[in-house]
Design a protein around this motif. Structure first.
Motif: not given
Length: 447
Positions: A269-285, A308-311
């Motif tokens: 329920x929290x995820x469906x209502x949220x507007x905040x997601x994440x980006x991750x940075x990865x170093x191949x080295x 009208x559905x935030x999810x």
């Protein structure tokens, strides 16, 4: 004859007046801005369509005997992402896990895999006039050259796989990948992202999985390639079918992965209502995540006034547009907007309280993360694709052609729809009529 030669013919949808949609789209594209116009509005300059290639023909040319019955499905789904090869008009694309849908049985939705032998593939294409041509294809395989398949990995974590009619259970496969984003490294190998783990996958130039980087604590066993727990454990809370979808390669070589939707933290329920997601940075080295960023979606009715559905908010593509600068696609299935963000050092939240799944409220529960001290990435709107005539729905891949032009590719879901009507009484596909297209959009103001 090429194994990718067109096969079955398809009846295209038409407008009420009887004019084929393809003709209308071509007219819109050809028209462009008026001669001598000084318009600064983005516009479509080219639309090209992938022809009909029987999926069995395509798959068995790569890995003989893998598909016994393609159920009338043509090659599609290559719109999971698009990445320039370095030659004009040519791109690398990647399929997702293959034809799949949902059918409700006894009140519960079941995930169907009508062609379970399909193996995700990297597909090299050329845009030539109004046609998308397949130049080459590379199957994604285990270290022993066997197909990874697109089947679900883990019972209890991933959706149970079923046959096309949702009546017969299929086996889980620890090797299975739901591939999405793609970039090519300088040594010719590829990096992909996957929605199941979610995971970052390093693949050789010939398609063999060299390593699959997954969240700490995933405990994925039985895979026929190295599985490395190198991603933050908080990613274990990804929504089903909403793992990593976007992948970018920065000029220095670092990779940036986008979680498609907010995590289900502490619950769905929290995820469906949220507007905040994440980006991750990865170093191949370093073979490690070096940064994490909070990304805030616009309200869903801003991205898509009909929704009208935030999810329904998702990130499907991220593209490097300079040193530490990223073009991010926010979308629903019907609309999309592209923003530029700067990945500054002060925005890094890696290893802090927001990676601890006992933190309450969670990052996803914050109504205003910035007001709570979270360094949310600032963004600038570049283009609202819903306002550009000729852009199809469900754009999942974005590539930069030049300073002022983008190439967009849509995901046609292999022509499948959900529900019992996806296949006829003989088990043959009832095609949706949606084609795979590459659309060029000119941005007069640049990015």
């Amino acid at each position: 004859m090429s194994p990718y030669a067109t096969g079955r013919r398809r009846v295209h949808r038409s407008l009420a007046a009887g004019v084929p949609l393809a003709v209308v789209a071509a007219a819109l594209v050809a028209a462009g801005p008026a001669s001598g116009s000084t318009t600064t509005a983005p516009y479509v300059t080219r639309t090209a369509t992938l022809g009909d290639i029987p999926l069995g023909t395509f798959s068995n040319a790569l890995l003989p005997g893998t598909v016994a019955d393609d159920r009338g499905v043509d090659l599609g789904g290559i719109g999971s992402d698009i990445y320039p090869t370095g030659r004009k008009g040519e791109f690398w694309t990647v399929t997702d896990r293959g034809p799949n849908g949902q059918i409700k049985v006894d009140g519960s939705k079941r995930r169907t895999f009508p062609v379970p032998g399909f193996d995700p593939a990297i597909v090299k294409i050329r845009v030539s006039g109004d046609t998308v041509k397949v130049l080459d294809a590379i199957p994604i395989t285990t270290r022993f050259g066997k197909p990874v398949t697109g089947l679900s990995n883990q019972e209890g974590r991933d959706e149970a796989p079923y046959s096309y009619d949702a009546r017969t259970p299929l086996s889980y496969n620890a090797n299975g990948l739901d591939t999405e984003g793609i970039v090519r490294a300088g040594d010719g190998s590829f990096w992909l992202v996957d929605e199941y783990g979610p995971s970052l996958v390093h693949v050789s130039a010939r398609g063999r999985v060299l390593a699959r980087y997954v969240p700490e604590g995933l405990h994925l066993t039985g895979a026929d390639y190295p599985v490395v727990e190198a991603l933050p454990s908080v990613l274990l809370h990804r929504k089903i079918n909403r793992g990593f979808e976007g992948l970018a390669q920065l000029p220095g070589g670092d990779l940036v992965m986008a979680v498609q939707s907010p995590l289900s933290l502490p619950d769905g329920d929290a995820g469906d209502a949220s507007r905040t997601t994440r980006l991750l940075r990865f170093s191949p080295k370093k073979k490690a995540v070096t940064a994490e960023y909070a990304y805030r979606f616009d309200p869903v009715n801003v991205v898509d006034p009909s929704e009208d559905d935030t999810s329904e908010l998702k990130i499907s593509s991220v593209v490097a547009v300079g040193r530490d600068r990223l073009l991010v696609e926010e979308r629903t299935d019907k609309a999309a907007r592209l923003h530029v963000v700067h990945l500054g050092r002060t925005a890094n939240i890696l290893g802090g309280p927001w990676d601890d799944d006992t933190t309450s409220p969670s990052l996803e529960q914050l109504d205003d993360p910035a007001a709570s001290g979270v360094p949310v990435l600032a963004k600038r709107l570049v283009v609202d694709l819903a306002t550009v005539d000729g852009v199809p729905g469900k754009i999942e891949g974005v590539a930069r052609v030049d300073r002022d032009t983008l190439a967009l590719i849509n995901d046609n879901d292999f022509g499948m729809t959900d529900g019992t009507g996806a296949f006829d009484a003989n088990g043959r596909l009832v095609d949706s009529g949606i084609e795979t297209t590459v659309t060029y959009v000119r941005l007069p103001r640049g990015i």
